[in-house]
Write a protein that holds these residues in place. Sequence first.
Motif, short mmCIF file in Angstrom:
data_model
loop_
_atom_site.label_atom_id
_atom_site.label_comp_id
_atom_site.label_asym_id
_atom_site.label_seq_id
_atom_site.Cartn_x
_atom_site.Cartn_y
_atom_site.Cartn_z
N GLY A 53 0.36 -14.54 -14.16
CA GLY A 53 -0.14 -13.49 -13.28
C GLY A 53 0.97 -12.93 -12.41
O GLY A 53 1.97 -13.60 -12.14
N LEU A 54 0.79 -11.69 -11.96
CA LEU A 54 1.82 -11.02 -11.18
C LEU A 54 1.23 -10.44 -9.90
O LEU A 54 0.21 -9.75 -9.92
N GLY A 55 1.89 -10.77 -8.81
CA GLY A 55 1.55 -10.19 -7.52
C GLY A 55 2.83 -9.76 -6.83
O GLY A 55 3.94 -10.09 -7.29
N ILE A 56 2.70 -9.03 -5.75
CA ILE A 56 3.86 -8.57 -5.00
C ILE A 56 3.56 -8.79 -3.52
O ILE A 56 2.41 -8.78 -3.11
N TRP A 57 4.63 -9.00 -2.75
CA TRP A 57 4.44 -9.07 -1.30
C TRP A 57 5.40 -8.11 -0.62
O TRP A 57 6.50 -7.88 -1.09
N LEU A 58 4.89 -7.51 0.46
CA LEU A 58 5.66 -6.56 1.23
C LEU A 58 5.86 -7.11 2.63
O LEU A 58 4.92 -7.63 3.24
N ASP A 59 7.07 -6.96 3.13
CA ASP A 59 7.34 -7.32 4.51
C ASP A 59 6.82 -6.19 5.41
O ASP A 59 6.48 -5.10 4.93
N SER A 60 6.77 -6.43 6.70
CA SER A 60 6.15 -5.47 7.61
C SER A 60 6.89 -4.13 7.70
O SER A 60 6.30 -3.13 8.07
N ASP A 61 8.17 -4.11 7.32
CA ASP A 61 8.92 -2.86 7.36
C ASP A 61 8.99 -2.17 6.00
O ASP A 61 9.69 -1.18 5.84
N ILE A 67 5.05 1.10 -3.94
CA ILE A 67 4.44 0.44 -5.11
C ILE A 67 3.23 1.17 -5.66
O ILE A 67 2.60 0.70 -6.61
N VAL A 68 2.90 2.31 -5.13
CA VAL A 68 1.67 3.01 -5.51
C VAL A 68 1.60 3.27 -7.01
O VAL A 68 0.54 3.10 -7.63
N ASP A 69 2.68 3.65 -7.64
CA ASP A 69 2.67 3.94 -9.07
C ASP A 69 2.51 2.69 -9.93
O ASP A 69 2.24 2.80 -11.12
N ASP A 70 2.67 1.52 -9.33
CA ASP A 70 2.63 0.26 -10.08
C ASP A 70 1.42 -0.61 -9.75
O ASP A 70 1.35 -1.76 -10.18
N ARG A 97 -6.63 0.29 0.12
CA ARG A 97 -8.05 0.29 -0.25
C ARG A 97 -8.65 1.70 -0.26
O ARG A 97 -9.32 2.08 -1.22
N ASP A 98 -8.41 2.46 0.78
CA ASP A 98 -9.12 3.73 0.95
C ASP A 98 -8.45 4.92 0.27
O ASP A 98 -9.13 5.77 -0.29
N ARG A 99 -7.15 5.01 0.33
CA ARG A 99 -6.46 6.15 -0.26
C ARG A 99 -6.06 5.89 -1.71
O ARG A 99 -6.22 6.75 -2.57
N PHE A 100 -5.56 4.68 -1.99
CA PHE A 100 -5.03 4.39 -3.32
C PHE A 100 -5.99 3.57 -4.18
O PHE A 100 -5.68 3.23 -5.31
N ASP A 101 -7.17 3.23 -3.65
CA ASP A 101 -8.25 2.57 -4.37
C ASP A 101 -7.83 1.28 -5.07
O ASP A 101 -8.26 0.98 -6.18
N TYR A 102 -7.00 0.48 -4.40
CA TYR A 102 -6.61 -0.81 -4.96
C TYR A 102 -7.81 -1.76 -4.90
O TYR A 102 -8.42 -1.95 -3.85
N GLN A 103 -8.14 -2.36 -6.05
CA GLN A 103 -9.33 -3.21 -6.16
C GLN A 103 -9.02 -4.69 -6.27
O GLN A 103 -9.93 -5.52 -6.22
N GLY A 104 -7.76 -5.06 -6.41
CA GLY A 104 -7.39 -6.47 -6.56
C GLY A 104 -7.40 -7.23 -5.25
O GLY A 104 -7.88 -6.73 -4.21
#
Length: 165
Positions: A53-61, A67-70, A97-104
């Motif tokens: 499985g693949l996930g990503i994490w973003l720091d606060s900056d 990552i929107v395209d991915d 959630r609201d703009r890019f409709d991420y469901q994961g």
Amino acid sequence: MQRIIKDRQVIDESWHLLPKDASLDGLSNSDDLIVPLALWQEHSHALKVRDGGLGIWLDSDEEVENIVDDLAHFQVIALNFPVFSDGRHYSSARLLRDRFDYQGELRAIGDVLRDQLFYLQRCGFNAFAIREDRDTEDALQSLNDFSEVYQSATDQPEPLFRRRG
């Protein structure tokens, strides 16, 4: 093994959160990994073909627009709160959630405390890695701290005055 809150239940963590300076060297092809943004940007082609499985994490900056395209490649997106008073990722969660409709799975990591969970949930988080020096079972109870909300949010799109008949 760390325990996290996911979908209002305490579960054993099964994902491996890689450090910010991680590289591809020595990574298992079958483990479920949450990789830092820099590793994804440099090696996305190799990470996409892994069996795990693949996930990503973003720091606060780091911004979610990177990552929107991915988004379709990620089962988990973890947003790091380096200190509890850094609230930038509340907005990131709403965007995902609201703009890019991420469901994961959308997971709060870092300096995450009990008092934040109710509000993080309202912004779209459904998983929480509580600080290790805190009680995860106790933190779970904070998701029920309030029985009603007035404002609209990701978890309740209509404000109270619209819901009342």
